[in-house]
Design a protein around this motif. Structure first.
Motif, short mmCIF file in Angstrom:
data_model
loop_
_atom_site.label_atom_id
_atom_site.label_comp_id
_atom_site.label_asym_id
_atom_site.label_seq_id
_atom_site.Cartn_x
_atom_site.Cartn_y
_atom_site.Cartn_z
N MET A 49 17.13 -5.48 -0.68
CA MET A 49 18.50 -5.44 -1.18
C MET A 49 19.32 -4.29 -0.60
SD MET A 49 18.56 -8.11 -3.07
CE MET A 49 20.09 -7.91 -3.93
N GLY A 50 18.65 -3.35 0.05
CA GLY A 50 19.35 -2.20 0.61
C GLY A 50 19.93 -1.29 -0.45
N VAL A 51 19.25 -1.24 -1.59
CA VAL A 51 19.70 -0.41 -2.71
C VAL A 51 18.58 0.55 -3.05
CG1 VAL A 51 20.38 -0.45 -5.14
CG2 VAL A 51 21.15 -2.26 -3.60
N VAL A 97 19.28 -3.36 -11.27
CA VAL A 97 19.31 -4.05 -12.55
C VAL A 97 20.74 -4.44 -12.92
CG1 VAL A 97 18.85 -3.81 -15.04
CG2 VAL A 97 17.15 -3.04 -13.37
N ALA A 98 21.68 -3.54 -12.69
CA ALA A 98 23.09 -3.84 -13.00
C ALA A 98 23.59 -5.00 -12.16
CB ALA A 98 23.95 -2.60 -12.77
N ARG A 99 23.26 -5.03 -10.89
CA ARG A 99 23.67 -6.15 -10.02
C ARG A 99 23.07 -7.46 -10.51
NH1 ARG A 99 23.42 -4.55 -3.64
NH2 ARG A 99 24.88 -2.82 -3.67
N LEU A 101 12.85 -8.02 -11.87
CA LEU A 101 14.23 -7.62 -12.15
C LEU A 101 14.70 -8.15 -13.50
CD1 LEU A 101 16.36 -7.97 -8.89
CD2 LEU A 101 16.20 -5.99 -10.38
N ASP A 102 14.38 -9.38 -13.80
CA ASP A 102 14.78 -9.97 -15.07
C ASP A 102 14.17 -9.21 -16.25
OD1 ASP A 102 16.09 -12.08 -16.63
OD2 ASP A 102 14.05 -12.73 -17.08
N LEU A 103 12.89 -8.92 -16.17
CA LEU A 103 12.24 -8.18 -17.25
C LEU A 103 12.80 -6.78 -17.39
CD1 LEU A 103 8.57 -9.41 -16.71
CD2 LEU A 103 10.14 -10.07 -18.57
N ALA A 104 13.09 -6.13 -16.27
CA ALA A 104 13.69 -4.79 -16.32
C ALA A 104 15.08 -4.85 -16.94
CB ALA A 104 13.76 -4.18 -14.92
N SER A 105 15.83 -5.92 -16.65
CA SER A 105 17.17 -6.04 -17.22
C SER A 105 17.12 -6.29 -18.72
CB SER A 105 17.95 -7.17 -16.52
OG SER A 105 17.46 -8.44 -16.90
N ARG A 106 15.96 -6.69 -19.22
CA ARG A 106 15.77 -6.87 -20.67
C ARG A 106 15.26 -5.59 -21.32
NH1 ARG A 106 14.68 -12.91 -21.64
NH2 ARG A 106 15.32 -13.79 -19.65
#
Length: 79
Positions: free
Chosen positions: A51-53, A60-62, A17-22
């Motif tokens: 996460m149920g998403v 990524v936004a969350r 998630l962190d890498l995707a957010s970058r």
């Protein structure tokens, strides 16, 4: 770690998630972590399930909001 909902995720899932957010795409995430792209996709599947998403952009936004909130809390605690 971040607030309660994120505790469902493993350290590796949080790293994805962190890498995707970058801005990294799956291929770059795989290269960065030294894993296959299919393993990255498996991580995404588990993250969505936990996460149920459904959508990756929402995940990524969350994540970005949670990290920002944590950094702001730490900054305010320094004052």
């Amino acid at each position: 770690m971040m607030d309660g909902i994120w505790e469902k995720l493993s350290a590796r899932e949080l790293k994805v998630l962190d890498l995707a957010s970058r801005g990294l795409i799956d291929l770059a995430i795989a290269a960065e972590l030294g894993i296959s792209i299919s393993t990255v996709r498996s991580y995404w599947s588990r993250i969505r399930s936990k996460m149920g998403v459904v959508g990756r952009p929402e995940l990524v936004a969350r994540h970005v909001r949670a990290v920002t909130r944590r950094r702001m809390d730490a900054f305010q605690a320094e004052d």
